[in-house]
Enzyme design. Structure first.
Site, PDB file in Angstrom:
ATOM      1  N   SER A   1      36.626  34.293  43.272  1.00  0.00           N
ATOM      2  CA  SER A   1      37.595  33.315  42.775  1.00  0.00           C
ATOM      3  C   SER A   1      36.950  32.416  41.713  1.00  0.00           C
ATOM      4  O   SER A   1      36.471  32.905  40.702  1.00  0.00           O
ATOM      5  CB  SER A   1      38.155  32.510  43.949  1.00  0.00           C
ATOM      6  OG  SER A   1      39.286  31.781  43.556  1.00  0.00           O
TER       7      SER A   1
ATOM      8  N   ASP B   1      47.536  39.122  46.304  1.00  0.00           N
ATOM      9  CA  ASP B   1      46.749  37.892  46.238  1.00  0.00           C
ATOM     10  C   ASP B   1      47.723  36.747  46.031  1.00  0.00           C
ATOM     11  O   ASP B   1      48.426  36.697  45.020  1.00  0.00           O
ATOM     12  CB  ASP B   1      45.741  37.985  45.089  1.00  0.00           C
ATOM     13  CG  ASP B   1      44.758  36.830  45.044  1.00  0.00           C
ATOM     14  OD1 ASP B   1      45.117  35.716  45.461  1.00  0.00           O
ATOM     15  OD2 ASP B   1      43.625  37.048  44.576  1.00  0.00           O
TER      16      ASP B   1
ATOM     17  N   HIS C   1      43.458  37.100  49.098  1.00  0.00           N
ATOM     18  CA  HIS C   1      42.551  36.485  48.131  1.00  0.00           C
ATOM     19  C   HIS C   1      41.097  36.416  48.610  1.00  0.00           C
ATOM     20  O   HIS C   1      40.179  36.788  47.872  1.00  0.00           O
ATOM     21  CB  HIS C   1      43.042  35.081  47.772  1.00  0.00           C
ATOM     22  CG  HIS C   1      42.186  34.410  46.750  1.00  0.00           C
ATOM     23  ND1 HIS C   1      42.040  34.898  45.470  1.00  0.00           N
ATOM     24  CD2 HIS C   1      41.386  33.305  46.829  1.00  0.00           C
ATOM     25  CE1 HIS C   1      41.217  34.114  44.786  1.00  0.00           C
ATOM     26  NE2 HIS C   1      40.805  33.153  45.593  1.00  0.00           N
TER      27      HIS C   1
END
Length: 253
Positions: free
Chosen positions: A92, A192, A222
């Site tokens: 991320s 996600d 995610h």
């Protein structure tokens, strides 16, 4: 510091060093199993706790992307002085930081990205620089995991000043994506709820890397490093690091 949010460090081989970068509002807990797998594979590993993380969400509003980047860059410098091939892996926002490191440090051997972020399509994001001045936080974005009963150790709120600074980092990274030339392994989830799929598309289309592998994770959300596909991420990243290192050794022999 929250219990379980501690940084991870392991002294392994002088051949391969790996820096792991966790995500926004999260902690090294989301990367710990990955870090331990790399350590068991013989790698030297560093996974720092980023400034403003792992304590109270208010602390994240008192930091900027320069603080987070400075922390991972210091760890990178230490690994570069110790290991022959140094890799950076990120999840991320950790992927965003990984890309920035790759842009500014071309000697990095290779990078692995899991659901990296470089933008958002959310319309309200355009108002974030203004809203963040009067609203300190919103509902959390953490814990997007398909696997039952798995918890990500992260903040229960989304600090908006910190988020506004992340937007600034996105702009910096996107402007220089063409400077990324290292071998790249990008793994992204088919579903996600935090980072849109356009993020991975942008990275794949705009980096200059010739050695690129894309993997779609079909059974994770995610936080894929804590999800069903985690073993695939771990094994693929180890194989990637060993392959790239071996190729570098042959090239410079």
């Amino acid at each position: 510091m929250l219990v379980g949010a501690e940084p991870f460090a392991h002294e392994g081989s002088d051949d391969i060093g790996v820096l792991l970068c966790h995500g926004f509002t999260s902690t090294p807990q989301s990367m710990r199993a990955w870090a331990e797998h790399l350590a068991e594979a013989g790698c030297t590993v560093r996974c720092p706790l980023l400034p403003g993380h792992g304590s109270r969400w208010q602390d994240l509003n008192r930091t900027t992307w320069h603080d987070w980047y400075g922390a991972v860059e210091r760890e990178l410098d230490e690994l570069r002085g110790r290991c022959r091939s140094v890799f950076v892996f990120g999840l991320s926002m950790g992927g965003t930081l990984t890309l920035r490191l790759a842009e500014e440090h071309p000697d990095i051997a290779g990078i692995v990205l899991v659901n990296p972020s470089v933008m958002t399509l959310r319309k309200e994001a355009k108002l974030l620089p203004v809203i963040s001045r009067v609203v300190p936080s919103l509902a959390a974005i953490a814990g997007d995991i398909a696997k039952p009963d798995v918890v990500e150790l992260a903040y229960s709120r989304l600090p908006l000043r910190g988020m506004a600074s992340l937007q600034q980092l996105w702009r910096e990274v996107r402007e220089d994506l063409g400077a990324v030339r290292q071998p790249l392994l990008l793994l992204h989830s088919a579903t996600d709820h935090v980072v849109e799929p356009e993020n991975s598309e942008i990275v794949l289309n705009e980096v200059s890397s010739e050695d690129v592998t894309e993997v779609v994770l079909g059974d994770s959300y995610h936080v894929a490093t804590l999800d069903h596909d985690a073993p695939r991420i771990f094994s693929d990243s180890v194989d990637f690091a060993h392959r790239v290192h071996d190729e570098r050794v042959k090239e410079f022999a």
